[in-house]
Design an enzyme around this catalytic site. Structure first.
Site, PDB file in Angstrom:
ATOM      1  N   CYS A   1     102.349 -23.592 -25.588  1.00 56.57           N
ATOM      2  CA  CYS A   1     101.931 -22.717 -24.488  1.00 56.57           C
ATOM      3  C   CYS A   1     101.777 -23.547 -23.213  1.00 56.57           C
ATOM      4  O   CYS A   1     100.999 -24.506 -23.170  1.00 56.57           O
ATOM      5  CB  CYS A   1     100.614 -22.031 -24.848  1.00 56.57           C
ATOM      6  SG  CYS A   1      99.886 -21.138 -23.460  1.00 56.57           S
TER       7      CYS A   1
ATOM      8  N   CYS B   1      98.173 -23.639 -21.944  1.00 59.40           N
ATOM      9  CA  CYS B   1      97.310 -24.524 -22.744  1.00 59.40           C
ATOM     10  C   CYS B   1      97.584 -25.985 -22.391  1.00 59.40           C
ATOM     11  O   CYS B   1      96.662 -26.811 -22.360  1.00 59.40           O
ATOM     12  CB  CYS B   1      97.503 -24.265 -24.235  1.00 59.40           C
ATOM     13  SG  CYS B   1      96.648 -22.783 -24.843  1.00 59.40           S
TER      14      CYS B   1
ATOM     15  N   HIS C   1      92.864 -19.535 -25.794  1.00 59.59           N
ATOM     16  CA  HIS C   1      94.195 -18.914 -25.788  1.00 59.59           C
ATOM     17  C   HIS C   1      94.168 -17.538 -26.445  1.00 59.59           C
ATOM     18  O   HIS C   1      93.767 -17.397 -27.590  1.00 59.59           O
ATOM     19  CB  HIS C   1      95.206 -19.789 -26.538  1.00 59.59           C
ATOM     20  CG  HIS C   1      96.580 -19.177 -26.586  1.00 59.59           C
ATOM     21  ND1 HIS C   1      97.586 -19.535 -25.716  1.00 59.59           N
ATOM     22  CD2 HIS C   1      97.089 -18.196 -27.366  1.00 59.59           C
ATOM     23  CE1 HIS C   1      98.658 -18.812 -25.979  1.00 59.59           C
ATOM     24  NE2 HIS C   1      98.379 -17.983 -26.976  1.00 59.59           N
TER      25      HIS C   1
ATOM     26  N   HIS D   1      99.936 -16.371 -22.309  1.00 61.28           N
ATOM     27  CA  HIS D   1      98.525 -16.787 -22.299  1.00 61.28           C
ATOM     28  C   HIS D   1      97.892 -15.919 -21.222  1.00 61.28           C
ATOM     29  O   HIS D   1      98.325 -15.971 -20.053  1.00 61.28           O
ATOM     30  CB  HIS D   1      98.426 -18.285 -21.965  1.00 61.28           C
ATOM     31  CG  HIS D   1      97.038 -18.852 -21.965  1.00 61.28           C
ATOM     32  ND1 HIS D   1      96.689 -19.974 -22.698  1.00 61.28           N
ATOM     33  CD2 HIS D   1      95.914 -18.483 -21.303  1.00 61.28           C
ATOM     34  CE1 HIS D   1      95.416 -20.260 -22.493  1.00 61.28           C
ATOM     35  NE2 HIS D   1      94.924 -19.356 -21.627  1.00 61.28           N
TER      36      HIS D   1
ATOM     37  N   HIS E   1      96.379 -14.096 -18.232  1.00 56.87           N
ATOM     38  CA  HIS E   1      96.084 -14.609 -16.896  1.00 56.87           C
ATOM     39  C   HIS E   1      95.981 -13.476 -15.903  1.00 56.87           C
ATOM     40  O   HIS E   1      96.605 -12.425 -16.063  1.00 56.87           O
ATOM     41  CB  HIS E   1      97.146 -15.615 -16.425  1.00 56.87           C
ATOM     42  CG  HIS E   1      98.555 -15.120 -16.556  1.00 56.87           C
ATOM     43  ND1 HIS E   1      99.230 -15.109 -17.759  1.00 56.87           N
ATOM     44  CD2 HIS E   1      99.431 -14.625 -15.651  1.00 56.87           C
ATOM     45  CE1 HIS E   1     100.450 -14.639 -17.590  1.00 56.87           C
ATOM     46  NE2 HIS E   1     100.603 -14.323 -16.317  1.00 56.87           N
TER      47      HIS E   1
ATOM     48  N   HIS F   1      96.518 -12.779 -11.829  1.00 59.40           N
ATOM     49  CA  HIS F   1      97.047 -13.290 -10.573  1.00 59.40           C
ATOM     50  C   HIS F   1      96.117 -12.839  -9.450  1.00 59.40           C
ATOM     51  O   HIS F   1      95.820 -11.649  -9.333  1.00 59.40           O
ATOM     52  CB  HIS F   1      98.424 -12.691 -10.265  1.00 59.40           C
ATOM     53  CG  HIS F   1      99.502 -13.006 -11.247  1.00 59.40           C
ATOM     54  ND1 HIS F   1     100.533 -13.882 -10.954  1.00 59.40           N
ATOM     55  CD2 HIS F   1      99.750 -12.550 -12.498  1.00 59.40           C
ATOM     56  CE1 HIS F   1     101.370 -13.943 -11.992  1.00 59.40           C
ATOM     57  NE2 HIS F   1     100.925 -13.140 -12.943  1.00 59.40           N
TER      58      HIS F   1
HETATM   59  P1  5GP Z   1     103.564 -13.683 -15.491  1.00 58.02           P
HETATM   60  O1  5GP Z   1     104.997 -13.464 -15.057  1.00 58.02           O
HETATM   61  O2  5GP Z   1     103.489 -14.050 -16.959  1.00 58.02           O
HETATM   62  O3  5GP Z   1     102.629 -12.560 -15.129  1.00 58.02           O
HETATM   63  O4  5GP Z   1     103.038 -14.907 -14.652  1.00 58.02           O
HETATM   64  C1  5GP Z   1     103.265 -16.227 -15.009  1.00 58.02           C
HETATM   65  C2  5GP Z   1     103.162 -17.029 -13.738  1.00 58.02           C
HETATM   66  O5  5GP Z   1     103.030 -18.387 -14.109  1.00 58.02           O
HETATM   67  C3  5GP Z   1     104.384 -16.917 -12.827  1.00 58.02           C
HETATM   68  O6  5GP Z   1     103.995 -16.392 -11.567  1.00 58.02           O
HETATM   69  C4  5GP Z   1     104.900 -18.358 -12.733  1.00 58.02           C
HETATM   70  O7  5GP Z   1     105.341 -18.699 -11.445  1.00 58.02           O
HETATM   71  C5  5GP Z   1     103.679 -19.161 -13.150  1.00 58.02           C
HETATM   72  N1  5GP Z   1     104.007 -20.423 -13.798  1.00 58.02           N
HETATM   73  C6  5GP Z   1     104.888 -20.606 -14.831  1.00 58.02           C
HETATM   74  N2  5GP Z   1     104.900 -21.895 -15.201  1.00 58.02           N
HETATM   75  C7  5GP Z   1     104.018 -22.544 -14.395  1.00 58.02           C
HETATM   76  C8  5GP Z   1     103.604 -23.909 -14.302  1.00 58.02           C
HETATM   77  O8  5GP Z   1     104.031 -24.794 -15.046  1.00 58.02           O
HETATM   78  N3  5GP Z   1     102.672 -24.202 -13.350  1.00 58.02           N
HETATM   79  C9  5GP Z   1     102.152 -23.232 -12.530  1.00 58.02           C
HETATM   80  N4  5GP Z   1     101.242 -23.634 -11.622  1.00 58.02           N
HETATM   81  N5  5GP Z   1     102.520 -21.949 -12.590  1.00 58.02           N
HETATM   82  C10 5GP Z   1     103.444 -21.600 -13.513  1.00 58.02           C
HETATM   83 ZN    ZN Z   2      97.761 -20.891 -24.166  1.00 56.81          ZN
END
Ligand code: 5GP
Ligand code: ZN
Length: 112
Positions: A4, A7, A46, A97, A99, A101
């Site tokens: 992950c 993680c 997680h 995982h 989250h 925004h």
């Molecule tokens: P999701 O699309 O799952 O709602 O959001 C995942 C977010 O994680 C995306 O906006 C992506 O840009 C961000 N993200 C993915 N990998 C990384 C990383 O390694 N570092 C950081 N800071 N953000 C990440």
């Molecule tokens: Zn995780």
């Protein structure tokens, strides 16, 4: 979880621009920001999404919102902000995982 990304960020194995951390929560700037301020708030525990959250996560989930409210002020988002959580493939979740925004610093129109 070993595979992950978030993680690995929590463990410090992948570098990140951390804006907030306590014993249960980590917040860091999104690597592909969709707004001038784009911070991801994650539980250090997680779980993939709200469907996997357990009753004992209730206080943690509530505190994540309180922390976002406090950090939004510190980040200067006095004109408002948006909180987004993508759950599952059809909503565009790319990291498994949980989250939240935090997006702000520009005008954001209707969601859809
Ligand atoms: P999701 O699309 O799952 O709602 O959001 C995942 C977010 O994680 C995306 O906006 C992506 O840009 C961000 N993200 C993915 N990998 C990384 C990383 O390694 N570092 C950081 N800071 N953000 C990440
Ligand atoms: Zn995780």
């Amino acid at each position: 979880m070993e595979d992950c990304i978030f993680c690995q960020i929590i463990a410090g194995e992948i570098p990140s621009d951390i804006v907030y951390e306590d014993e249960e929560i980590l917040a860091f700037r999104d690597i592909h920001p969709a707004a001038p301020v784009h911070v991801l708030f994650i539980p250090k525990k997680h779980f993939a999404n709200l469907g996997e959250a357990a009753p004992e996560d209730q206080a943690l989930l509530g505190r994540m919102l309180l922390v976002i409210g406090q950090e939004a002020v510190k980040l200067g988002l006095t004109e408002g902000y948006r909180i987004v959580s993508n759950f599952g493939v059809s909503a565009g979740q790319t990291v498994g995982h949980f989250h939240l925004h935090l997006l702000g610093g520009r005008y954001m129109g209707a969601l859809c």
